[in-house]
Design a protein around this motif. Structure first.
Motif, mmCIF file in Angstrom:
data_model
loop_
_atom_site.group_PDB
_atom_site.id
_atom_site.type_symbol
_atom_site.label_atom_id
_atom_site.label_comp_id
_atom_site.label_asym_id
_atom_site.label_seq_id
_atom_site.Cartn_x
_atom_site.Cartn_y
_atom_site.Cartn_z
ATOM 1 N N GLU A 36 0.843 -1.202 0.000
ATOM 2 C CA GLU A 36 0.000 0.000 0.000
ATOM 3 C C GLU A 36 0.884 1.259 0.000
ATOM 4 O OE1 GLU A 36 -3.016 -0.962 -0.144
ATOM 5 O OE2 GLU A 36 -4.215 0.817 0.236
ATOM 6 N N ASP A 37 1.874 1.274 0.905
ATOM 7 C CA ASP A 37 2.780 2.442 0.983
ATOM 8 C C ASP A 37 3.577 2.585 -0.307
ATOM 9 O OD1 ASP A 37 1.895 2.757 3.529
ATOM 10 O OD2 ASP A 37 3.636 1.783 4.476
ATOM 11 N N MET A 38 3.969 1.445 -0.870
ATOM 12 C CA MET A 38 4.797 1.479 -2.074
ATOM 13 C C MET A 38 4.038 2.090 -3.256
ATOM 14 S SD MET A 38 7.190 -1.574 -3.283
ATOM 15 C CE MET A 38 8.425 -1.358 -2.053
ATOM 16 N N ILE A 39 2.758 1.778 -3.343
ATOM 17 C CA ILE A 39 1.973 2.349 -4.457
ATOM 18 C C ILE A 39 1.977 3.878 -4.314
ATOM 19 C CG2 ILE A 39 -0.310 2.532 -5.537
ATOM 20 C CD1 ILE A 39 -0.886 -0.320 -4.463
ATOM 21 N N VAL A 40 1.662 4.327 -3.102
ATOM 22 C CA VAL A 40 1.589 5.773 -2.889
ATOM 23 C C VAL A 40 2.966 6.408 -3.126
ATOM 24 C CG1 VAL A 40 1.076 7.557 -1.171
ATOM 25 C CG2 VAL A 40 -0.385 5.535 -1.339
ATOM 26 N N GLY A 41 4.030 5.699 -2.701
ATOM 27 C CA GLY A 41 5.391 6.227 -2.884
ATOM 28 C C GLY A 41 5.839 6.239 -4.337
ATOM 29 N N ASN A 42 5.184 5.455 -5.188
ATOM 30 C CA ASN A 42 5.636 5.313 -6.580
ATOM 31 C C ASN A 42 4.903 6.204 -7.564
ATOM 32 O OD1 ASN A 42 7.785 3.534 -6.783
ATOM 33 N ND2 ASN A 42 6.453 1.750 -6.463
ATOM 34 N N ILE A 43 4.002 7.046 -7.054
ATOM 35 C CA ILE A 43 3.190 7.784 -8.026
ATOM 36 C C ILE A 43 3.486 9.284 -8.027
ATOM 37 C CG2 ILE A 43 1.297 6.111 -8.243
ATOM 38 C CD1 ILE A 43 -0.224 7.708 -6.121
ATOM 39 N N ILE A 97 -2.501 16.381 -8.704
ATOM 40 C CA ILE A 97 -3.734 15.727 -9.127
ATOM 41 C C ILE A 97 -3.546 14.197 -9.222
ATOM 42 C CG2 ILE A 97 -3.280 16.081 -11.617
ATOM 43 C CD1 ILE A 97 -6.730 16.303 -9.952
ATOM 44 N N VAL A 98 -2.338 13.756 -9.568
ATOM 45 C CA VAL A 98 -2.139 12.312 -9.748
ATOM 46 C C VAL A 98 -2.318 11.557 -8.430
ATOM 47 C CG1 VAL A 98 -0.486 10.513 -10.413
ATOM 48 C CG2 VAL A 98 -0.810 12.514 -11.878
ATOM 49 N N PRO A 99 -1.513 11.891 -7.381
ATOM 50 C CA PRO A 99 -1.760 11.170 -6.125
ATOM 51 C C PRO A 99 -3.161 11.389 -5.566
ATOM 52 C CG PRO A 99 -0.062 12.860 -5.839
ATOM 53 C CD PRO A 99 -0.352 12.782 -7.297
ATOM 54 N N ARG A 100 -3.732 12.564 -5.828
ATOM 55 C CA ARG A 100 -5.077 12.823 -5.276
ATOM 56 C C ARG A 100 -6.093 11.849 -5.869
ATOM 57 N NH1 ARG A 100 -7.573 18.294 -6.360
ATOM 58 N NH2 ARG A 100 -5.414 18.903 -6.561
#
Ligand code: FPP
Ligand code: MG
Length: 342
Positions: free
Chosen positions: A37-44, A50-53
């Motif tokens: 889960e953390d890795m997805i957020v860290g990779n974007i 707007i992208v992470p949002r």
């Protein structure tokens, strides 16, 4: 459409997690699960808020993360000793998220994971572009970490995802969809990515091709069982638990296995369906009237049986692998997917 995302209704961090934990499927990889889960957020990170949002909007709404779970369990089952399974697992979920953004635009979807779809919040353009970004980033991650073979196998998987959607689109609104066409749709749109999630664990561990193919077969049959169960839940599930509403396939003009089998069992359903689709001004049965005829036809039970057969074939594909908690957890997951209620 406003640019600001409404806050998703608070819900358990991961829908379905408790259910999976109860069934022991997740216990051996609970740490991995949280790190993915953390890795997805860290990779974007992309230098544009707007992208992470948009991505977080979808992730925080829930989802079972079944694709990362399959990958992590498979990686441990084959004794992969590194940490890159977390990376590959996150890529599996990123690709899945990308397809959901695109799918909700194509289907004009209103609700996903119990909240308004991203296209309803931001309009069509933003989620399409965020989906494009996720696909591109998925390949960048694999290439930057020199997982060339895993990336090479991802490319035809993405082609299959597109192929499945195009075949589905070609059949949309048709009262009769051949079983063969339905099978190809679900192979492409769902089983292909599960297959990649499983086989990539074998590639990480450097397994011989024969074992990689066993994993691919596992993912293929697991994915078919998963999609058939999803199609069954559209008729028989509780719309609040699935987060998508009920009878939405019928309303979207999608003919899935329960309907195909119901028409075979009761040709009157086919005639009603044609009448409803014709929309010539004559009184037409509402979709939920048709849906209740499907429920009464016995097609749901037959669909569940077919899903169960695929789940068994998925389990059989794992028999060459060592016994232990990870293989056991994958077996649990096979059983969960057929009996799930969301
Ligand atoms: C959900 O089906 C859709 C998918 C699992 C795959 C969608 C794939 C695409 C849109 C292709 C995108 C790929 C690229 C490269 C642009 P569904 O509508 O039956 O499920 P739902 O009820 O969850 O919406
Ligand atoms: Mg859809």
């Amino acid at each position: 459409m406003s640019g600001a995302a409404p806050r998703p209704t608070p819900r358990p961090a991961i829908r379905g997690l408790d259910d999976l934990l109860e069934r022991r499927a997740l216990a051996p990889i609970v740490d991995d699960y949280r790190r993915v889960e953390d890795m997805i957020v860290g990779n974007i990170h992309f230098g544009l808020d707007i992208v992470p949002r948009v991505v977080r909007y979808l992730l925080e709404a829930g989802g079972k993360r079944i694709r990362p779970i399959v990958h992590c369990l498979a990686a441990h089952m084959v004794d992969y000793a590194g940490e890159d399974h977390l990376l590959v697992a996150s890529v599996g979920e990123m690709v899945h998220s990308a397809t959901l953004f695109h799918d909700d635009v194509i289907d004009e979807g209103m609700t996903r994971r119990g909240i308004p779809t991203a296209n309803r919040v931001w309009g069509n353009q933003t989620p399409v572009l965020v989906g494009d970004f996720l696909f591109a980033r998925a390949f960048s991650i694999m290439m930057n970490h020199r997982h060339y073979e895993i990336a090479r196998r991802l490319a035809p998987t993405v082609e299959d995802l597109v192929r499945g959607e195009l075949i589905q689109l070609a059949h949309r609104g048709k009262p009769v969809v051949p079983l063969e066409a339905y099978r190809e749709i679900i192979r492409c749109k769902t089983a292909s990515l599960f297959s990649w999630c499983a086989l990539s664990a074998g590639l990480l561990a450097g397994l011989p091709e024969e074992r990689v193919e066993d994993l691919s077969r596992f993912g293929h049959h697991f994915g078919l069982a998963f999609q058939i169960s999803d199609d069954v839940l559209d008729y028989s599930g509780d719309g609040d638990s699935t987060g998508k509403g009920t009878f939405s396939d019928l309303a979207e003009g999608k003919t899935t296995l329960p309907l195909i089998l119901a028409v075979r069992r009761d040709p009157e359903i086919g005639r009603e369906l044609k009448e409803w689709l014709r929309g010539d001004g004559a009184p037409r049965p509402a979709p939920d009237f048709l849906a209740s005829r499907v429920l009464e036809s016995g097609a749901i039970e037959e669909s569940i049986q077919i899903a169960g057969e695929h789940a068994e074939r998925a389990e059989a594909a794992l028999l060459p692998f060592p016994e232990g908690p990870f293989r056991e957890a994958l077996f649990d997951l096979c059983r969960f997917t057929v009996s799930r209620t969301h």
